[in-house]
Design a protein around this motif. Structure first.
Motif, PDB file in Angstrom:
ATOM      1  N   ASN A 139       0.810  -1.221   0.000  1.00  0.00           N
ATOM      2  CA  ASN A 139       0.000   0.000   0.000  1.00  0.00           C
ATOM      3  C   ASN A 139       0.841   1.269   0.000  1.00  0.00           C
ATOM      4  N   THR A 140       2.090   1.175   0.455  1.00  0.00           N
ATOM      5  CA  THR A 140       2.958   2.358   0.449  1.00  0.00           C
ATOM      6  C   THR A 140       4.033   2.270  -0.638  1.00  0.00           C
ATOM      7  N   ALA A 141       4.473   1.052  -0.946  1.00  0.00           N
ATOM      8  CA  ALA A 141       5.492   0.898  -1.992  1.00  0.00           C
ATOM      9  C   ALA A 141       4.900   1.152  -3.377  1.00  0.00           C
ATOM     10  N   TYR A 142       3.676   0.708  -3.567  1.00  0.00           N
ATOM     11  CA  TYR A 142       3.059   0.851  -4.891  1.00  0.00           C
ATOM     12  C   TYR A 142       2.894   2.322  -5.306  1.00  0.00           C
ATOM     13  N   PRO A 143       2.359   3.199  -4.450  1.00  0.00           N
ATOM     14  CA  PRO A 143       2.218   4.605  -4.881  1.00  0.00           C
ATOM     15  C   PRO A 143       3.544   5.238  -5.274  1.00  0.00           C
ATOM     16  N   PHE A 144       4.615   4.938  -4.514  1.00  0.00           N
ATOM     17  CA  PHE A 144       5.928   5.502  -4.864  1.00  0.00           C
ATOM     18  C   PHE A 144       6.391   4.980  -6.218  1.00  0.00           C
ATOM     19  N   ALA A 145       6.359   3.649  -6.375  1.00  0.00           N
ATOM     20  CA  ALA A 145       6.878   3.050  -7.604  1.00  0.00           C
ATOM     21  C   ALA A 145       6.065   3.485  -8.822  1.00  0.00           C
ATOM     22  N   LEU A 159      14.629   4.152  -8.156  1.00  0.00           N
ATOM     23  CA  LEU A 159      13.311   3.511  -8.108  1.00  0.00           C
ATOM     24  C   LEU A 159      13.356   2.236  -7.269  1.00  0.00           C
ATOM     25  N   ILE A 160      14.398   1.441  -7.467  1.00  0.00           N
ATOM     26  CA  ILE A 160      14.505   0.177  -6.725  1.00  0.00           C
ATOM     27  C   ILE A 160      14.711   0.429  -5.226  1.00  0.00           C
ATOM     28  N   VAL A 161      15.633   1.340  -4.912  1.00  0.00           N
ATOM     29  CA  VAL A 161      15.915   1.643  -3.497  1.00  0.00           C
ATOM     30  C   VAL A 161      14.679   2.256  -2.823  1.00  0.00           C
ATOM     31  N   GLY A 162      14.044   3.205  -3.503  1.00  0.00           N
ATOM     32  CA  GLY A 162      12.866   3.855  -2.925  1.00  0.00           C
ATOM     33  C   GLY A 162      11.705   2.894  -2.732  1.00  0.00           C
ATOM     34  N   THR A 163      11.513   2.008  -3.700  1.00  0.00           N
ATOM     35  CA  THR A 163      10.427   1.029  -3.581  1.00  0.00           C
ATOM     36  C   THR A 163      10.669   0.093  -2.405  1.00  0.00           C
ATOM     37  N   HIS A 266       0.334   9.042   5.352  1.00  0.00           N
ATOM     38  CA  HIS A 266       1.211   7.873   5.289  1.00  0.00           C
ATOM     39  C   HIS A 266       1.186   7.199   3.920  1.00  0.00           C
ATOM     40  N   PHE A 267       0.050   7.231   3.248  1.00  0.00           N
ATOM     41  CA  PHE A 267      -0.100   6.489   1.987  1.00  0.00           C
ATOM     42  C   PHE A 267       0.049   7.389   0.755  1.00  0.00           C
ATOM     43  N   VAL A 268      -0.306   8.666   0.893  1.00  0.00           N
ATOM     44  CA  VAL A 268      -0.197   9.586  -0.247  1.00  0.00           C
ATOM     45  C   VAL A 268       1.226  10.135  -0.373  1.00  0.00           C
ATOM     46  N   SER A 269       1.880  10.348   0.758  1.00  0.00           N
ATOM     47  CA  SER A 269       3.214  10.964   0.697  1.00  0.00           C
ATOM     48  C   SER A 269       4.225  10.131  -0.094  1.00  0.00           C
ATOM     49  N   LEU A 290      -4.303  13.345  -6.648  1.00  0.00           N
ATOM     50  CA  LEU A 290      -3.742  13.206  -5.305  1.00  0.00           C
ATOM     51  C   LEU A 290      -4.787  13.545  -4.239  1.00  0.00           C
ATOM     52  N   ALA A 291      -5.642  14.532  -4.535  1.00  0.00           N
ATOM     53  CA  ALA A 291      -6.706  14.885  -3.579  1.00  0.00           C
ATOM     54  C   ALA A 291      -7.682  13.725  -3.408  1.00  0.00           C
ATOM     55  N   ALA A 292      -8.017  13.058  -4.511  1.00  0.00           N
ATOM     56  CA  ALA A 292      -8.910  11.896  -4.437  1.00  0.00           C
ATOM     57  C   ALA A 292      -8.262  10.782  -3.625  1.00  0.00           C
ATOM     58  N   PHE A 293      -6.981  10.544  -3.869  1.00  0.00           N
ATOM     59  CA  PHE A 293      -6.248   9.519  -3.120  1.00  0.00           C
ATOM     60  C   PHE A 293      -6.233   9.873  -1.635  1.00  0.00           C
ATOM     61  N   PHE A 294      -6.089  11.165  -1.340  1.00  0.00           N
ATOM     62  CA  PHE A 294      -6.042  11.605   0.060  1.00  0.00           C
ATOM     63  C   PHE A 294      -7.387  11.358   0.746  1.00  0.00           C
TER      64      PHE A 294
END
Length: 409
Positions: A139-145, A159-163, A266-269, A290-294
């Motif tokens: 739920n947190t790795a997917y939005p970043f990647a 991308l790999i390190v951040g994910t 936590h999930f949008v950032s 992003l507002a919808a996701f928030f």
């Protein structure tokens, strides 16, 4: 080397590890493993056929057996098979109930947490694994990647390190800190000690906080250096929200409405961090998305808090649910999910397709429209369904992103 031999290496290693980890788990474990593989095989056939059909990638036919399901070569199914063989066994091993020293009888996580106060660091890593909520890592790795990949259109080391950071260390900090400072209420909460979080013995509280710090700070430094000044504020907000939500002295989770806002952060950032590092152009459509996701994130937090009304009140912990009451909180969540879906209709194509994803969440939550504080704990049924809805939503969102990739390439 053909793809078959490469895939077999993963399958054999996973099968050996899975059997060893799941020793004594029984028939139900392997039945569940079979069901999980069937579901993953269907998703693999759909995803790979879509991506191959859109020519997002291809295989050298000289290295394939030639058999396929849809457009997906049979070799592709080795990787979900390896996953279901190894990961459930690993989970069973790491969450296996400890046995008492005197009689060898199994104990509950609650009994362990109360009794285990003299074992030093024994069990820290298994408990850290459970505390990090593996079922929610994605739920947190997917939005970043997704945000970074759609912007840069390439897979690089950042991308790999951040994910990886948003997959494991970030969740260890977010949920580990929460489990330390929520120990009093968790003791009264029967759903703690499994996929919904660890029940940490007091002896592990300080080590858990240190583990969260040493596994997060290096990644934050690396990502800040890679992303430059544009990424510093998103990274700072993201890290602060993780700490402020639960830590003593801040405890944003005890400030109604601010608790839902912080949880959604936590999930949008992670998505905002990915966009900042990738140097994305800010457009009205991106802001609306992003507002919808928030709003989706706020709804998820508010609805999740309803089931904990009783243990939170017993521990004198305030939340949006304890202050608003179960009924008003559920209705607030329904409205937020509805607004999130409507907002997606205002985004550029193919974004409006994602508006449909809000519907199952609304249906799942609206069933509890008239819930009372005394029956609030029963919403755990819907909350567990919500966890699995996230995986279905991830499937649909990925298809939409693949379509977006194709339309903009």
């Amino acid at each position: 080397m053909t793809y078959l031999w490469l895939a077999l290496a993963f399958v054999v290693a996973s099968a050996v590890a899975g059997v060893a980890f799941a020793r004594g788990a029984g028939r139900r474990h392997w039945q569940a493993t079979g069901i999980a593989f069937a579901a993953l095989a269907v998703l693999t056939a759909v995803f790979d056929s879509v991506m191959i059909g859109m020519e997002l990638f291809h295989y050298d036919s000289q290295h394939l057996l030639g058999a396929s399901i849809g457009l997906a070569p049979v070799e592709d199914f080795a990787y979900p098979l390896a996953g279901v063989l190894a990961l459930p066994g690993l989970w069973a091993w790491m969450t296996r109930r400890r046995r008492t020293l005197d009689g060898g009888h199994p104990t509950t996580p609650h009994a362990d947490a109360k009794a285990g106060s003299t074992d030093g660091l024994t069990g820290l890593l298994p408990q850290a694994f459970v505390a990090s909520r593996p079922i929610s890592w994605i739920n947190t790795a997917y939005p970043f990647a997704a945000a970074m990949l759609l912007t840069t259109r390439e897979v690089d080391w950042v991308l790999i390190v951040g994910t990886f950071y948003f997959l494991v260390p970030y969740n260890l900090a977010m949920y580990g800190i929460n489990d330390v400072f929520d120990y009093a209420s968790d003791l009264k909460n029967p759903r703690k000690g499994g996929i919904e979080g660890a029940l940490l013995a007091p002896r592990l509280h300080r080590p858990m906080l240190w583990l969260a710090a040493v596994t997060n700070v290096p990644f934050l430094v690396v990502l800040a250096a890679a992303g430059g000044p544009a990424s510093w504020l998103p990274l700072l907000v993201s890290a602060f929200a993780v700490v402020a939500y639960s830590a003593a002295g801040l405890r944003f989770k005890e400030r109604p409405v601010l608790d839902s806002i912080t949880s959604s952060t936590h999930f949008v950032s992670p998505a905002v961090v990915g966009l900042a590092i990738a140097g994305a152009t800010v457009t009205p459509g991106l802001v609306i998305l992003l507002a919808a996701f928030f709003m989706w994130g706020m709804a998820a937090h508010a609805f999740g808090a309803v089931q904990d009304i009783e243990p939170d009140r017993q521990a004198d912990i305030a939340s949006i649910a304890t202050v608003f009451g179960a009924r008003r909180t559920v209705r607030t969540a329904v409205v937020l999910w509805l607004l999130a879906g409507l907002a997606m209709l205002a985004t550029p194509w193919s974004g409006p397709l994602a508006a449909l994803i809000a519907i199952p969440y609304i249906v799942n939550c609206a069933r509890w429209w008239n819930v009372t504080d005394t029956t609030a704990a029963r919403t755990n049924v819907a909350w567990r369904r919500f966890i699995w809805l996230n995986y279905g939503s991830g499937f649909l969102v990925t298809l939409i992103l693949i379509l977006q990739w194709s339309l903009t390439s």
